[in-house]
Design an enzyme around this catalytic site. Sequence first.
Site, PDB file in Angstrom:
ATOM      1  N   GLY A  35     -12.304 -65.341  15.651  1.00 20.75           N
ATOM      2  CA  GLY A  35     -12.998 -65.990  15.343  1.00 20.75           C
ATOM      3  C   GLY A  35     -11.565 -65.550  13.918  1.00 20.75           C
ATOM      4  CG  LEU A  94     -13.313 -68.895  18.806  1.00 16.77           C
ATOM      5  CD1 LEU A  94     -12.306 -69.675  18.520  1.00 16.77           C
ATOM      6  CD2 LEU A  94     -14.055 -68.672  17.867  1.00 16.77           C
ATOM      7  CG  ASP A  95     -10.585 -65.969  19.133  1.00 22.44           C
ATOM      8  OD1 ASP A  95      -9.653 -66.786  19.046  1.00 22.44           O
ATOM      9  OD2 ASP A  95     -11.236 -66.219  17.935  1.00 22.44           O
ATOM     10  CD  GLU A  96     -15.325 -63.579  23.399  1.00 21.59           C
ATOM     11  OE1 GLU A  96     -14.640 -62.658  24.572  1.00 21.59           O
ATOM     12  OE2 GLU A  96     -15.676 -63.095  23.194  1.00 21.59           O
TER      13      GLU A  96
END
Lengths: 300, 300, 300, 300
Positions: A217, A243-245
Amino acid sequence: METNVKTTPFMQEKGETNRGRLLVKCPDRPGIVAAISKFLSDFQANIIESSQYSSDPEGGTFFIRIEFDCPSLEEKKAALEADFQALAQEFTMDYQFTYTEDRKRTAIFVSKEPHCLLELLWEWQSGDLPTDIALVISNHEEARGMVESLGIPFCYIPANKDIRKQVEQEQIALLKEHQIDLIVLARYMQILTPDFVSEFPNQIINIHHSFLPAFIGARPYERAYGRGVKLIGATSHYVTNDLDEGPIIEQDIERVNHRDHVADLKKIGRSIERRVLARAVKWHLEDRVIVHENKTIVFQ
Amino acid sequence: METNVKTTPFMQEKGETNRGRLLVKCPDRPGIVAAISKFLSDFQANIIESSQYSSDPEGGTFFIRIEFDCPSLEEKKAALEADFQALAQEFTMDYQFTYTEDRKRTAIFVSKEPHCLLELLWEWQSGDLPTDIALVISNHEEARGMVESLGIPFCYIPANKDIRKQVEQEQIALLKEHQIDLIVLARYMQILTPDFVSEFPNQIINIHHSFLPAFIGARPYERAYGRGVKLIGATSHYVTNDLDEGPIIEQDIERVNHRDHVADLKKIGRSIERRVLARAVKWHLEDRVIVHENKTIVFQ
Amino acid sequence: METNVKTTPFMQEKGETNRGRLLVKCPDRPGIVAAISKFLSDFQANIIESSQYSSDPEGGTFFIRIEFDCPSLEEKKAALEADFQALAQEFTMDYQFTYTEDRKRTAIFVSKEPHCLLELLWEWQSGDLPTDIALVISNHEEARGMVESLGIPFCYIPANKDIRKQVEQEQIALLKEHQIDLIVLARYMQILTPDFVSEFPNQIINIHHSFLPAFIGARPYERAYGRGVKLIGATSHYVTNDLDEGPIIEQDIERVNHRDHVADLKKIGRSIERRVLARAVKWHLEDRVIVHENKTIVFQ
Amino acid sequence: METNVKTTPFMQEKGETNRGRLLVKCPDRPGIVAAISKFLSDFQANIIESSQYSSDPEGGTFFIRIEFDCPSLEEKKAALEADFQALAQEFTMDYQFTYTEDRKRTAIFVSKEPHCLLELLWEWQSGDLPTDIALVISNHEEARGMVESLGIPFCYIPANKDIRKQVEQEQIALLKEHQIDLIVLARYMQILTPDFVSEFPNQIINIHHSFLPAFIGARPYERAYGRGVKLIGATSHYVTNDLDEGPIIEQDIERVNHRDHVADLKKIGRSIERRVLARAVKWHLEDRVIVHENKTIVFQ
């Protein structure tokens, strides 16, 4: 960074016009390598580089990347691909042929901070990124001069949360028009909607400024400072709707200490981001990355 | 690892008997260094090494670590400490004098996996850990032979969730009896209660097998494998009552790839854990670590 | 390090009894991979890992290492090797089959400093060095206790320049008697004569305490200190008759600074030497190293 | 890299106008730190950062670097320097006051390969190199466009062995005219004569493309390839009249393998050269480097 700096076009290197790559994913079982290599041999293709991986020799998934040199490849392409279908069916393969002559077309998205964009342009000019950079899209005007001086189209599309839908439609239209194969988010500070992401599966590479999964994040450097870590990092990954995964392609870190305040972490971080993103993009362009479930197999 | 391997006792190095250290933490303002260095100079103490840090030159906290050599230190100790009180009061200092002659007494806690214990014993035998290892406590018998062959007492205290209270009382009694200054959790796989931790503030060093704050808690290698990270790490930190949230002393990482399964990550991880813990313990023993809020200042 | 520490014998891992490796070196030309993989496939051997390298796709030398799993390998070995001869002849191959069941037999030579020996014993006990350590030979008595406590024969053979010939004859006799496949010089501080070296071509691995080719010869740490380098290193290489000039298998470095005196460099160096030697030995034992001219190809 | 990219001038950061540095080298004896810190305290100077080193606490050389903040520094400079003379005499000090407001003036020499020049310009534009880049001198025209687009004068001076004397006279005249404090050889491929070097003692920083002392002299990447090393490196050092033998400021390396041919080593090497040179120049500009005999003390 001037137009009079001679670029070294990747494709002019000796022999590259006959160079192809085959990527295969299929259930593991004996005989796959034998079948593929016999197939290529029958086409007089010489295997230059071959990397394989089996998630589990007993009943797992098998992956292989083969780079080959094939005389008169241009003329044989159609037959090669047609004839391979039978073999692919026999082994239930997902597969893909690519040819170094057909350079991928890349679009770079950037916001205010130019360091990642600059690194990519630098590597590209040095002949280390085998791609055509077809387009730079930004929600700020800062990078225009630099980009246009290299003869690359620069598209300024202001963006914010309220007009996201409309902005993305404009972007997608541009990307389609320019027949883009790869989108690189070089510190593009806007969130992409699921609609956008689903248009380009495993074709969007982002750089996140932390060693994921730490500091997912916003504001990772501030949070790294707050936690008192002794290492900071950056992560390049494919963009998915979490998100960011998305699947991680590359990560790296540098050592920091108690003297490094947030501004220092950002400065050190910039150099990590530059090299991590450049490596990930290069490996993608050379077809070295295979996505499997939420991970990557990288055949360096 | 036999008793006939000659150990190199740290204290016999030339000049060490007159070696002292002063650690100071106080509000920053001009004149602190001048006052301290004049004080030491008046005692004929020669500053050998000096490291300082200010969290913010305008109104922050000031930290200094001074290592000094003082002829006839043994005789002057009392006067040195008594006289320093006035200066400390003037600058509102938290401070601490230590002397290399007064070696800290260490207890090592270990469960089944011996690699971190072995590394510490190895470093200690090589003369690189300036401490007396007074005691090894384990909830398993595996390490007894090795520990006792070095002449170190080995205490087997079986432990589990249900008898935690009683186990800790027995441990605390032993630690007090042996006048322990530092507890090292060398892969001790039991959780310590707040009661235990509060007995030894900033005196318990743990090794966590991930690059915190990624993979807090149990089974970090399994989770690292699941996420597909390209780096794995280890973190040494002081133990507080927030699991894996204490001040970080040292971290390090190694590169892994898609071929590395959980067993490989554990194997690679062991070598990271060994060196990260050994460094953190060494720095602590040399009084190089100051805890400030939830971070460490490490004067390497 | 006591005999009651349970060792994890490498060979008991699942499936290893049917595991073989094929190493091939031959002139490059199309069709090699196809021929080999068809050959293995005809024997129902499943390719687990395959790495190849071509020194030059047009007319260079081709190298391949294949690890395969073959049901009932023990019974098929003879046929496998016999049948392969025709193929080898067709492609003018140098080749070698090895089987993980047939563990290599290793002798370790050591002088006074035990750190490299200890690291190898440690890795071996952890199951990470797939070998039988058949013998430790030393010109000092220091390591006897540790070695014998592990059940390994320890041979004390005093050595010096004047009796070199006779010492080496005694050593060679012992090595032959114990059917040694690999000799590891774990900081053995005696020079070997060409006669000795020629008995064991590409079978002697040394650790040199500098990043070769810097500081060839004696006292590298003293010379590194004198030059004021900011990095020190270690190099593991096969022994040839040119001092410190044999094919390099592995190198690594650590950062040092002006505060590090010769004693510090030696201390830091020990940890580099340990890991560099352990890696090189492991790769050799897994048949990952091919010597070509004066270089190595390492298929990690 | 366009003139419309806003540069962040280092000096405009808050508080820097009152920032000074004191570097001292003198025979070690008790009381030096006390005397200096009292002196600074009497001028109301607050010590921000202090690093010291003693080559040998008993009778060696003592070095200290102090960074201080002093209100109204501009007005006090003259008195500060005048008053310090007495103290310097008492302790037989070599010393130097510098002020961050008086930015050093740098000239960069470059030949054909632009990567090191680009990195320095990039760092400079980001505000990370506290200097005025007054001049770029090259024996090739390639970099002119890029340099001039940043508003930096570019001087093309063709050079070769036969006209070396005359070329250097022209260069020296330019350097004097521009009042240059530091010369950076950013892959300048001409040898400098002793006359030139003696004009700028410890003021010329070079980048050599190997980890010295390995591969002194020409064509280090070719020789690294020939030797089969597993690491390649770069070294930044002050230029003396012994080729590649000057005091080393910084070194770094990257891992390579058998697949990397000379062209790959050069490519990888470029990124090492960039960062090693940039670090060395930065430390020099911040007065963190003291030359002592043929080594450097670097107070990072």
